[in-house]
Design a protein around this motif. Structure first.
Motif, PDB file in Angstrom:
ATOM      1  N   GLU A 123      39.760 -15.123  45.538  1.00  0.00           N
ATOM      2  CA  GLU A 123      40.091 -16.511  45.896  1.00  0.00           C
ATOM      3  C   GLU A 123      39.153 -17.041  46.969  1.00  0.00           C
ATOM      4  O   GLU A 123      38.838 -18.229  46.998  1.00  0.00           O
ATOM      5  N   ASP A 124      38.697 -16.176  47.874  1.00  0.00           N
ATOM      6  CA  ASP A 124      37.746 -16.598  48.902  1.00  0.00           C
ATOM      7  C   ASP A 124      36.450 -17.117  48.284  1.00  0.00           C
ATOM      8  O   ASP A 124      35.775 -17.969  48.863  1.00  0.00           O
ATOM      9  N   LEU A 125      36.077 -16.584  47.134  1.00  0.00           N
ATOM     10  CA  LEU A 125      34.815 -16.953  46.493  1.00  0.00           C
ATOM     11  C   LEU A 125      34.918 -18.247  45.700  1.00  0.00           C
ATOM     12  O   LEU A 125      33.893 -18.835  45.345  1.00  0.00           O
ATOM     13  N   GLY A 126      36.126 -18.669  45.378  1.00  0.00           N
ATOM     14  CA  GLY A 126      36.323 -19.986  44.763  1.00  0.00           C
ATOM     15  C   GLY A 126      36.153 -20.052  43.258  1.00  0.00           C
ATOM     16  O   GLY A 126      36.384 -21.119  42.674  1.00  0.00           O
ATOM     17  N   TYR A 127      35.791 -18.952  42.616  1.00  0.00           N
ATOM     18  CA  TYR A 127      35.565 -19.027  41.166  1.00  0.00           C
ATOM     19  C   TYR A 127      36.828 -19.404  40.379  1.00  0.00           C
ATOM     20  O   TYR A 127      36.759 -20.255  39.480  1.00  0.00           O
TER      21      TYR A 127
END
Length: 231
Positions: A123-127
């Motif tokens: 989730e931190d990476l936003g994909y």
């Protein structure tokens, strides 16, 4: 007013792309308008947290309402971090903007992110958030590597897909800070503040720490889904 919501993950060229749109005389730019609401909801201790919370609405609904006020320009470019779109953030407003996506190969993102945060999550990476928006609303997908290889060509394609004219001013800008930069700029924008255009593409390896290799594997299908639609 045409509103462009550009959804990016971290460790990308998102701030340089914001500079590019900000160089257009017909465009107002907004820097990460959901950042304060994200910090308030998560309680995360990011650099400059107190200043960020004081500089923006801490409720997502208030942040969205502020974005919908006229800017006085024909275009409004909103630089969004996809991970700021938390589950509790309403999605209705996404249908009132032109959504677009800035992506980067997960191995390079994870390798870069690991240098500043040791244990990022998917989730931190936003994909996943980018894919969620894309599946519902579509929009152009810009790959950062392609953008750095051919800024003029990729920006021309992006503008055409957004239904706006390309402006040569997007290729060069003055160095230095901007009044439109978030208050977090002193912590993150040093390289961009020295820039006057997009940096040359460097095809360097992505040394992913072994313990984060599964994260790259988890992110890859999301990236591949978006990359299949890139300009």
């Amino acid at each position: 007013m045409t509103r462009i919501a550009m959804w990016s993950g971290p460790r990308n060229v998102s701030t340089a792309l914001m500079r590019s749109f900000g160089a257009r005389p017909d465009c107002a730019v907004v820097d990460e308008p959901l950042y304060a609401s994200y910090l308030a909801a998560t309680g995360l201790d990011h650099p400059g947290r107190a200043e960020v919370l004081a500089s923006q609405p801490t409720r997502w609904s208030s942040a969205v309402a502020a974005l919908e006020r006229p800017s006085g320009k024909a275009l409004q470019y909103e630089k969004h971090m996809a991970h700021h779109l938390l589950p509790e953030v309403g999605r209705g407003w996404l249908g009132r903007v032109t959504n677009a996506y800035l992506i980067r190969d997960p191995a390079h993102v994870v390798a870069s992110y690991a240098k500043v945060r040791g244990e990022p999550t998917l989730e931190d990476l936003g994909y996943p958030q980018q894919v969620e928006i894309f599946r519902r609303h579509g929009g152009p997908v810009l790959d950062s590597a392609a953008l750095l290889r051919d800024p003029a060509g990729q920006l021309s394609k992006l503008c055409a897909a957004l239904g706006i004219p390309f402006d040569e001013a997007m290729l060069r800008w003055e160095s230095g800070p901007r009044d439109t930069d978030g208050v977090w700029a002193p912590h993150w924008y040093a390289a961009v503040e020295q820039s006057t255009g997009f940096a040359p593409y460097r095809d360097s390896p992505a040394p992913v720490p072994a313990h984060l290799a599964p994260l790259v594997v988890a992110a890859q299908p999301f990236y591949d889904e978006l990359a299949a639609h890139r300009l």
